[in-house]
Design a protein around this motif. Structure first.
Motif, PDB file in Angstrom:
ATOM      1  N   SER A 117       0.371  -3.665 -14.753  1.00  0.00           N
ATOM      2  CA  SER A 117       0.246  -3.998 -13.335  1.00  0.00           C
ATOM      3  C   SER A 117      -1.200  -4.335 -13.015  1.00  0.00           C
ATOM      4  N   VAL A 118      -1.386  -5.246 -12.067  1.00  0.00           N
ATOM      5  CA  VAL A 118      -2.725  -5.605 -11.622  1.00  0.00           C
ATOM      6  C   VAL A 118      -3.216  -4.557 -10.629  1.00  0.00           C
ATOM      7  N   LEU A 119      -4.401  -4.028 -10.868  1.00  0.00           N
ATOM      8  CA  LEU A 119      -4.998  -3.056  -9.962  1.00  0.00           C
ATOM      9  C   LEU A 119      -5.781  -3.794  -8.897  1.00  0.00           C
ATOM     10  N   SER A 120      -5.504  -3.474  -7.635  1.00  0.00           N
ATOM     11  CA  SER A 120      -6.258  -4.097  -6.545  1.00  0.00           C
ATOM     12  C   SER A 120      -6.248  -3.184  -5.359  1.00  0.00           C
ATOM     13  N   ALA A 121      -7.300  -3.236  -4.571  1.00  0.00           N
ATOM     14  CA  ALA A 121      -7.364  -2.426  -3.355  1.00  0.00           C
ATOM     15  C   ALA A 121      -6.554  -3.094  -2.269  1.00  0.00           C
ATOM     16  N   GLY A 122      -6.336  -2.348  -1.212  1.00  0.00           N
ATOM     17  CA  GLY A 122      -5.635  -2.913  -0.068  1.00  0.00           C
ATOM     18  C   GLY A 122      -4.221  -2.407   0.010  1.00  0.00           C
ATOM     19  N   SER A 123      -3.441  -3.014   0.899  1.00  0.00           N
ATOM     20  CA  SER A 123      -2.075  -2.573   1.143  1.00  0.00           C
ATOM     21  C   SER A 123      -1.235  -2.719  -0.109  1.00  0.00           C
ATOM     22  N   ALA A 124      -0.531  -1.637  -0.458  1.00  0.00           N
ATOM     23  CA  ALA A 124       0.266  -1.653  -1.692  1.00  0.00           C
ATOM     24  C   ALA A 124       1.577  -2.389  -1.478  1.00  0.00           C
ATOM     25  N   ARG A 125       1.915  -3.159  -2.488  1.00  0.00           N
ATOM     26  CA  ARG A 125       3.240  -3.762  -2.530  1.00  0.00           C
ATOM     27  C   ARG A 125       3.870  -3.367  -3.848  1.00  0.00           C
ATOM     28  N   VAL A 126       5.133  -3.160  -3.830  1.00  0.00           N
ATOM     29  CA  VAL A 126       5.810  -2.747  -5.034  1.00  0.00           C
ATOM     30  C   VAL A 126       5.912  -3.935  -5.983  1.00  0.00           C
ATOM     31  N   SER A 127       5.501  -3.741  -7.227  1.00  0.00           N
ATOM     32  CA  SER A 127       5.530  -4.833  -8.185  1.00  0.00           C
ATOM     33  C   SER A 127       6.950  -5.087  -8.644  1.00  0.00           C
ATOM     34  N   PRO A 128       7.240  -6.306  -9.160  1.00  0.00           N
ATOM     35  CA  PRO A 128       8.591  -6.596  -9.632  1.00  0.00           C
ATOM     36  C   PRO A 128       9.067  -5.606 -10.681  1.00  0.00           C
ATOM     37  N   GLY A 129       8.146  -5.051 -11.456  1.00  0.00           N
ATOM     38  CA  GLY A 129       8.537  -4.104 -12.483  1.00  0.00           C
ATOM     39  C   GLY A 129       9.080  -2.797 -11.929  1.00  0.00           C
ATOM     40  N   SER A 130       8.952  -2.591 -10.604  1.00  0.00           N
ATOM     41  CA  SER A 130       9.454  -1.364 -10.003  1.00  0.00           C
ATOM     42  C   SER A 130      10.975  -1.351  -9.916  1.00  0.00           C
ATOM     43  N   TRP A 131      11.599  -2.485 -10.027  1.00  0.00           N
ATOM     44  CA  TRP A 131      13.037  -2.592  -9.789  1.00  0.00           C
ATOM     45  C   TRP A 131      13.800  -2.684 -11.105  1.00  0.00           C
ATOM     46  N   SER A 132      14.945  -2.031 -11.138  1.00  0.00           N
ATOM     47  CA  SER A 132      15.740  -1.985 -12.361  1.00  0.00           C
ATOM     48  C   SER A 132      16.706  -3.160 -12.467  1.00  0.00           C
ATOM     49  N   ARG A 133      16.884  -3.902 -11.388  1.00  0.00           N
ATOM     50  CA  ARG A 133      17.763  -5.079 -11.447  1.00  0.00           C
ATOM     51  C   ARG A 133      17.341  -6.081 -10.386  1.00  0.00           C
TER      52      ARG A 133
ATOM     53  N   VAL B 242      24.153   4.951  11.672  1.00  0.00           N
ATOM     54  CA  VAL B 242      23.150   4.965  10.601  1.00  0.00           C
ATOM     55  C   VAL B 242      21.775   4.633  11.164  1.00  0.00           C
ATOM     56  N   THR B 243      20.766   5.425  10.784  1.00  0.00           N
ATOM     57  CA  THR B 243      19.410   5.218  11.278  1.00  0.00           C
ATOM     58  C   THR B 243      18.624   4.292  10.364  1.00  0.00           C
ATOM     59  N   ALA B 244      17.504   3.788  10.877  1.00  0.00           N
ATOM     60  CA  ALA B 244      16.648   2.904  10.087  1.00  0.00           C
ATOM     61  C   ALA B 244      16.115   3.633   8.858  1.00  0.00           C
ATOM     62  N   ARG B 245      15.780   4.910   9.016  1.00  0.00           N
ATOM     63  CA  ARG B 245      15.267   5.670   7.873  1.00  0.00           C
ATOM     64  C   ARG B 245      16.332   5.804   6.789  1.00  0.00           C
ATOM     65  N   GLU B 246      17.568   6.099   7.176  1.00  0.00           N
ATOM     66  CA  GLU B 246      18.649   6.207   6.194  1.00  0.00           C
ATOM     67  C   GLU B 246      18.874   4.873   5.486  1.00  0.00           C
ATOM     68  N   LEU B 247      18.774   3.791   6.252  1.00  0.00           N
ATOM     69  CA  LEU B 247      18.960   2.471   5.666  1.00  0.00           C
ATOM     70  C   LEU B 247      17.841   2.162   4.674  1.00  0.00           C
ATOM     71  N   LEU B 248      16.594   2.478   5.036  1.00  0.00           N
ATOM     72  CA  LEU B 248      15.471   2.237   4.131  1.00  0.00           C
ATOM     73  C   LEU B 248      15.643   3.021   2.844  1.00  0.00           C
ATOM     74  N   ARG B 249      16.034   4.284   2.976  1.00  0.00           N
ATOM     75  CA  ARG B 249      16.247   5.109   1.777  1.00  0.00           C
ATOM     76  C   ARG B 249      17.286   4.458   0.863  1.00  0.00           C
ATOM     77  N   ALA B 250      18.374   3.979   1.439  1.00  0.00           N
ATOM     78  CA  ALA B 250      19.433   3.371   0.638  1.00  0.00           C
ATOM     79  C   ALA B 250      18.973   2.066  -0.001  1.00  0.00           C
ATOM     80  N   LEU B 251      18.163   1.287   0.720  1.00  0.00           N
ATOM     81  CA  LEU B 251      17.631   0.037   0.163  1.00  0.00           C
ATOM     82  C   LEU B 251      16.801   0.318  -1.083  1.00  0.00           C
ATOM     83  N   VAL B 252      15.916   1.313  -1.001  1.00  0.00           N
ATOM     84  CA  VAL B 252      15.076   1.649  -2.154  1.00  0.00           C
ATOM     85  C   VAL B 252      15.922   2.192  -3.294  1.00  0.00           C
TER      86      VAL B 252
END
Length: 549
Positions: free
Chosen positions: A309-325, A363-373
């Protein structure tokens, strides 16, 4: 309500709670991340490592608490992300090692973890973490907080305290140690922050307190102070890459030379062993020469699961390698039958709160976010199916996009529309094409519902009495009949006025199974050539959900 024993079930529940709490606090933790590299990903790395541990625990099924701890440890090691992920894997390994030893001492299954055992596990974890980092304890880091928690729990356990009391003391000690970290590490003081890893550990400790006691401690948010302006810090260039891989077949004698080579190539070197044996290692380094770091591992063993992964400062974004599919469909459904039906069609499932009588817009936004991840996918098609209010859907999907997930919310107002969309899903197509095709199928599925009247009322279709069947299109009553079957038959007739080839009926909780047979006969008799399908979904609220395609 008595405190809960920390048995296998509770340990798995803790991991589940920890993942949810890390999702809530990840942005806060990432903003604190300045050591060892200001790459704003400590919270993200802890979350993904904990998710991997939870997945392994769920896959392990039943077993005693030592077996559950071993599953968490193995899952964390194999899914470890970043320096903080490696440290978390060693904390869980400490728990696995100590509970395994305790199980052996009792010549059988270990029922639960008490304060004495937990204190010993955390003390052992301190040693494992320090060893994985090359034997050097850096004050002002997550290790300082871990050490404080271990000491507090061991002290209270020695005084005869129960687990809940010792855990509370451990949580308080974690707060004190966390707030001392800027005094111990100059880079934290200069940035005006506490240690990000230590903050993440406090989240995990609080999740354990909540699991055991049923009450989560209230903590204030830790935010960074004014940015550092020291010129020397501005000139210091961090390494470009974070390199991680699993290493097998490496003898003990090769570990020293491997660590030495990696330290020549970069910094933040960590080599962590699995609880199952030292032959399975997780290797981590920050370096400008990613290729050489991988070659160092190849020279001494078998390398797998390479992550660069490329190391950089600033707002974190999840890299493509974070996902299993690449892509997943997330369907919000209600009822055991509905969950089984959508899962058979390949969808991931989110279910509304089981305690609610009517789950519509529940369903709340938090529950939806959890399920998305939790889908583990880089692209997610969401089928809300009438169970997510518009504002919660927008908020949850927006948060998912902020996590780096490509989210497409489809306009499904009912589970029958969700089934129509799912039937044409094709992950082989481009996401925009797949989303458009699914949305078009959902829109083409006309739908309605049937419920039983509970009081006397005047509707658009006439007066109704308690016990009458009501057929609804949207929120309007369009059919009033003597019973549910009669209302459903009338509603089907109306929906078929504009044509159709398939009628789908989903039967809810408590609905008479004979209704489906009556409707099948009605469709075959009144609408020859039209296909009819019915599924016992067991959803709450409306007795029947009806769709026409």
């Amino acid at each position: 309500m008595p405190d809960r024993r920390l048995d296998a079930s509770a340990l798995r529940d803790w991991a589940h709670t920890a993942v949810g709490d890390l999702i809530t606090h990840t942005d806060e933790i990432n903003r604190l991340n300045v050591f060892p590299v200001a790459d704003s990903d400590t919270g993200t790395n802890l979350l993904f490592t904990m998710r991997s541990a939870l997945a392994a625990a769920k896959a392990a099924g039943s077993g005693d608490v030592s077996q559950m701890a071993a599953a968490l440890s193995e899952g964390a090691l194999h899914g470890a992300r970043g320096n903080s992920g490696v440290i978390l894997s060693q904390i869980l390994r400490g728990l696995a090692d100590v509970t395994a030893s305790a199980a052996e001492d009792t010549d059988g299954a270990l029922a639960d973890i008490d304060a004495v055992l937990l204190g010993a596990a955390l003390r052992h974890a301190v040693g494992l973490v320090v060893s994985s980092m090359g034997g050097e304890l850096v004050a002002g880091t997550i290790v300082s907080v871990l050490q404080a928690v271990a000491e507090a729990i061991q002290h209270w356990a020695a005084e005869g305290a129960e687990l809940a009391e010792a855990l509370a003391a451990g949580g308080d000690a974690a707060v004190v140690a966390l707030e001392r970290t800027p005094e111990q590490l100059d880079v934290l003081a200069e940035a005006g922050v506490v240690d990000a890893g230590g903050r993440g550990l406090l989240v995990l400790v609080d999740a354990l307190i909540a699991t055991v006691t049923g009450h989560a401690p209230h903590r204030h948010a830790y935010e960074p102070g004014p940015p550092r302006t020291d010129s020397a810090a501005a000139e210091a260039a961090p390494p470009q890459f974070e390199v991680m891989y699993l290493l097998a077949g490496c003898g003990t004698a090769a570990l020293g030379p491997l660590r030495e080579r990696l330290e020549q190539l970069g910094e933040s070197v960590a080599i962590a062993a699995s609880a199952a044996g030292a032959d399975r290692l997780s290797v981590h380094v920050h370096t400008d020469d990613a290729g050489a770091a991988v070659e160092a591992g190849l020279a001494v063993g078998v390398v797998s699961r390479i992550q660069i992964s490329v190391l950089s400062a600033g707002s974190a974004r999840v890299s493509p390698g974070s996902w299993s599919r690449e892509r997943a469909v997330l369907a919000v459904v209600d009822g055991d039958g509905a969950a089984e039906l959508f899962e058979q069609e390949g969808a991931c499932i989110l279910r509304p709160d089981a305690a609610l009588a009517d789950p519509v817009n529940a369903v709340t936004a938090r529950e939806l976010l959890r399920a998305l991840v939790d889908t583990g996918a880089a692209q997610v098609m969401v089928l809300p199916n009438g169970y997510v209010a518009a504002e919660e859907l927008v908020a949850g999907c927006t948060a998912g996009i902020g996590w780096g997930v490509d989210v497409v919310a489809l306009p499904t107002g009912s589970m029958v529309q969700g089934l129509a969309a799912l039937a044409v899903h094709d992950e082989g197509r481009q996401a925009v094409d797949d989303g458009f095709t699914m949305a078009r199928a959902a829109a083409a599925a006309r739908h309605g519902s049937v419920r039983t009247a509970t009081e006397q009322a005047l509707t658009w279709a006439g007066a109704c009495e308690p016990g009458d069947g009501l057929g609804l299109a949207g929120d309007e009553v369009v059919v009033v009949a003597d019973d549910v079957a009669g209302a459903a038959s009338g509603l089907i007739d109306l929906l078929l006025v504009a044509g159709g080839e398939l009628v789908t009926v989903l039967t809810g909780r408590g609905a008479d199974p004979a209704v489906a047979e009556v409707l099948a006969e009605h469709v075959h008799r009144r609408h020859p050539g039209i296909e009819f399908a019915t599924y016992p979904t067991g959803h709450r609220g409306d007795a029947l959900l009806i769709g026409v395609e």
